[in-house]
Motif scaffolding. Sequence first.
Motif, mmCIF file in Angstrom:
data_model
loop_
_atom_site.group_PDB
_atom_site.id
_atom_site.type_symbol
_atom_site.label_atom_id
_atom_site.label_comp_id
_atom_site.label_asym_id
_atom_site.label_seq_id
_atom_site.Cartn_x
_atom_site.Cartn_y
_atom_site.Cartn_z
ATOM 1 N N ALA A 154 1.687 -5.192 -33.846
ATOM 2 C CA ALA A 154 2.078 -3.675 -33.429
ATOM 3 C C ALA A 154 0.992 -3.123 -33.003
ATOM 4 N N VAL A 155 1.114 -2.842 -31.514
ATOM 5 C CA VAL A 155 0.146 -1.994 -30.617
ATOM 6 C C VAL A 155 -1.077 -2.311 -30.938
ATOM 7 N N PRO A 156 -1.571 -3.840 -30.782
ATOM 8 C CA PRO A 156 -2.824 -4.194 -30.901
ATOM 9 C C PRO A 156 -3.937 -3.370 -29.614
ATOM 10 N N GLN A 157 -3.325 -3.126 -28.456
ATOM 11 C CA GLN A 157 -4.214 -2.187 -27.666
ATOM 12 C C GLN A 157 -4.678 -0.813 -28.294
ATOM 13 N N LEU A 158 -3.906 -0.347 -29.164
ATOM 14 C CA LEU A 158 -4.450 0.828 -29.675
ATOM 15 C C LEU A 158 -5.444 0.805 -30.703
ATOM 16 N N PHE A 159 -5.369 -0.507 -31.524
ATOM 17 C CA PHE A 159 -6.591 -0.771 -32.406
ATOM 18 C C PHE A 159 -7.599 -1.150 -31.584
ATOM 19 N N ASN A 160 -7.570 -1.810 -30.729
ATOM 20 C CA ASN A 160 -8.776 -2.358 -29.842
ATOM 21 C C ASN A 160 -9.414 -1.121 -29.305
ATOM 22 N N PHE A 161 -8.412 -0.285 -28.687
ATOM 23 C CA PHE A 161 -9.166 0.792 -28.240
ATOM 24 C C PHE A 161 -9.988 1.839 -29.355
ATOM 25 N N LEU A 162 -9.414 1.955 -30.526
ATOM 26 C CA LEU A 162 -9.859 2.460 -31.877
ATOM 27 C C LEU A 162 -11.357 2.132 -31.734
ATOM 28 N N PHE A 163 -11.504 0.730 -32.040
ATOM 29 C CA PHE A 163 -12.641 0.046 -32.377
ATOM 30 C C PHE A 163 -13.570 0.126 -31.495
ATOM 31 N N PHE A 164 -13.341 -0.139 -30.142
ATOM 32 C CA PHE A 164 -14.717 -0.150 -29.171
ATOM 33 C C PHE A 164 -14.860 1.618 -29.025
ATOM 34 N N PHE A 165 -14.150 2.384 -29.119
ATOM 35 C CA PHE A 165 -14.438 3.983 -28.834
ATOM 36 C C PHE A 165 -15.441 4.215 -30.049
ATOM 37 N N MET A 166 -14.973 3.611 -31.270
ATOM 38 C CA MET A 166 -15.875 3.778 -32.156
ATOM 39 C C MET A 166 -17.263 3.257 -32.319
ATOM 40 N N LEU A 167 -17.461 2.043 -31.564
ATOM 41 C CA LEU A 167 -18.752 1.530 -31.434
ATOM 42 C C LEU A 167 -19.495 2.403 -30.407
ATOM 43 N N PHE A 168 -18.759 2.941 -29.255
ATOM 44 C CA PHE A 168 -19.267 3.734 -28.274
ATOM 45 C C PHE A 168 -19.681 5.174 -28.875
ATOM 46 N N VAL A 169 -19.063 5.803 -29.878
ATOM 47 C CA VAL A 169 -19.266 6.729 -30.426
ATOM 48 C C VAL A 169 -20.600 6.565 -31.254
ATOM 49 N N LEU A 170 -20.777 5.461 -32.151
ATOM 50 C CA LEU A 170 -21.817 5.217 -32.919
ATOM 51 C C LEU A 170 -23.095 4.965 -32.100
ATOM 52 N N GLY A 171 -22.988 4.259 -30.653
ATOM 53 C CA GLY A 171 -23.961 4.025 -29.964
ATOM 54 C C GLY A 171 -24.648 5.582 -29.429
ATOM 55 N N ILE A 172 -23.630 6.326 -29.081
ATOM 56 C CA ILE A 172 -24.143 7.476 -28.683
ATOM 57 C C ILE A 172 -24.767 8.440 -29.830
ATOM 58 N N GLY A 173 -24.214 8.295 -30.922
ATOM 59 C CA GLY A 173 -25.024 9.061 -32.146
ATOM 60 C C GLY A 173 -26.516 8.370 -32.448
ATOM 61 N N THR A 174 -26.606 7.259 -32.330
ATOM 62 C CA THR A 174 -27.646 6.471 -32.575
ATOM 63 C C THR A 174 -28.940 6.956 -31.483
#
Length: 219
Positions: A154-174
């Motif tokens: 079910a919608v793997p693209q959505l979960f992949n987007f959420l995961f990598f966007f989360m990594l991006f947000v964590l990177g910005i926070g650091t």
Amino acid sequence: MVFIILVRGIKTSGKASYFLAIFPYIVLSVLLTRALTLPGSMEGVKYFFAPQWNKIFEPKVWYAAVTQCFFSLSVCYGSVIMYSSYNRFGHNIYRDANIVTTLDTLTSLLAGLCIFGILGHLAHELNVDVKDVVKDGTGLAFISYPEAIARFKAVPQLFNFLFFFMLFVLGIGTLISTMNSVITSLRDKFTSLKNWQVALVTSILGTAFGSVYMTPVSH
């Protein structure tokens, strides 16, 4: 993006921290809920929690553990001292230290549950042991985990987007905390400099030096 957040100093970066800190927890909760509904996920969870007592005498295991603690808590990066310098003189730093370290531990457990639950599903799909799909370092985040998510029905693209966007947000926070340390140190030394000037120069230099890691390496 880092410059936009830092341009007005600690006020804007403080407000941005609400999103940068809370959003990853939302994504982790979504991914964990999804992971625990997948076949084979519990095998991954068991692998995550099952102790390997023969590893306890290996120095590299303790080295990796200490490295993770220093990295996740930003020890010796200057960020903790920089942020604490904005507190009132009588602020209870012992309480803050307990809160931060406890949340850091709980966050690591939450992330581990999420990741190994999905890796357990990947092992189930490939019909192999969980240890055979676990990779060290960046291989876990950029190879094993995306491969597991890509097998979602079910919608793997959505979960992949959420995961990598989360990594991006964590990177910005650091980056925000690290850059704030540099900016605060420079402005304390050179009081005539404006915040936006230091933020602009450090952001440009950071981007320039960071681009080195995006270039091909000749062997």
